[in-house]
Scaffold this motif. Sequence first.
Motif: not given
Length: 585
Positions: A377-405
């Motif tokens: 849904g346009g949100i990218l979770p980012l894990w700093l540790g197993d219990d430390d996650v922050s949430y970010w809205r992507m401004t360029q989702p095509d760029l990010v999705l085209g690189r991840l995985a």
Amino acid sequence: MPIAFDTTGFQQHDQSNWFNPANGDQVSLTYFDQVPDLPAPLEDPERLRHDLAVITGEVGCLIEAHVVHLGGVPALFQIVKLPIPNQPTGQAFIASFTLPKATCSAVLKVQAVESGMTGVREAVLVSQIGFDKWVVAHPYAPEMQGRLPFHVGDDPRFDPQFADHPLSRVRAWAHHIARTAQVDPRFASLPGFQQPASAVGYTLSDSVQTPPSGQPVVSGHASPAAGLAQAALPVHATDAGQASPAAGLAQVAPPAQAFPAQHAPMAQAVLPTHAEATAQASPAIDPAQAAPPMASSAHAPSPAQATDAGQAPPAAGTPQAAASPVSAQAALPSAPPPAPTDSGQPAPHTPPTDAPQPPVPAVGTTLTTVVPGIPIGGILPLWLGDDDVSYWRMTQPDLVLGRLAQGVLARFPILESRFRDIVALDADTATIMLTGRYRNDDGGVAAEMTSLVRVTAEEAYAALTTDAIKEAFDWVGRASYAAAERGEYVCVEPGGVTYREKPYVLMIVREINGQWLSLVETAPLPKDAPIWRDQQTGADTDGQMLSGPASHDAVVAGGVLALYAITTWDLHWFQLALSFGPSRK
């Protein structure tokens, strides 16, 4: 025997049974010297269909039933599906012609069993049609809840797309037999069946037989007076070169309301793929030593960021990914690649000219290495540790999705031969650096910057809609296909920076006995999960695998299968991440 039929492709086992050595399908022809136990006469098709659907629903599902003529003689044609007893997954499909007479009957039937591959038809079609339209009320008995669901994936319109599926095979055989079978005139002239007032009714039970091929098959037996070929014997012959399944059995066409458009099943293989994927890894890696995220200077990514940990940086222009045992083109049908540049390399992503330009990190800026979760849904979770996650809205989702995985980003070793993508986060400026995994011709490592917008957990959860989750796992399916092309598997697991054995969904493509198969394995057993539950037989197993020929659609459909398996996990959608590793044994 009163029926003469084409046995091309079959070998005769005894007086009344034939089997196809190529696929294990079996045909039987049986004469019953007793009054048929059909629940209604052929002249009452509505009642006949209803009662057959209810009775068959106790052990499986009646797919279709019609009154037809076989060799000019009135007959009951039906197709049923049954779970295979004593096997964790798989179904048997049986097509039968029953010719009932006043005091006897003849039954000709074919049985095809899912073996090694189960569920692909459903997985591919469900992703095209949607699960909300998948299961429908039974057209013959809407009030009934059967053991196996009545779903639109069994519609004959999909048979050409899955020509080797057991259901497609029994239908093709039935259409050929309907056009070519002959009935002994002496049997044809016998008085017709009229249900006696004292008739108890048709019954169905299952058992297992071992056909000449040595492969267990489902066999059902009607009551002693049975004249119905339901769950009974071995089954099927493929009528190669015949017209489409819609041709031939003009009187066997299902009612239009029986099949809205829909989807089909997928395959089971007995391969310990997940165990293999983790067996190469260090069995007792201390989570504290598993290279937790660490800060790095923004001046230049370190080699550990740009390459898989534990390996020397590759030579210029050389990817580190493990090579596939065969070329990607030999393993899978190729998807259209990005348009090449004049240099012959894929063109880099070019953001729209009006896209906001991310700030360039200043000298001395601290970038924190984080592990991305699954974007939804346009949100990218980012894990700093197993219990430390922050949430970010992507401004360029095509760029990010085209690189991840996609196998192009720097990686972090969660096990010795199991990796997760990493990115570098500058929380102060709300940007991430997408550091490349490959070196350029000049020996440097490319990196791209993109802006994010920090959101709260509540705001992130609000972005989760059914459509957003479905779209995210379609992306996971496409990522699985891309991984297969480069000789890797994809595993959906709990997010964070340390490895947890379960739960998981592993998507991998393997060559088995000269055939490329798409395998989707999950644990624990996804009880009550759509598609998966259709292939379960109640056996006590820890996990389940579905598989099928590795077509583009079948591999991508693994994302949908993963989605349904994950619905049984006690994890939130944002608590997931993807891992990668070599798919070779």
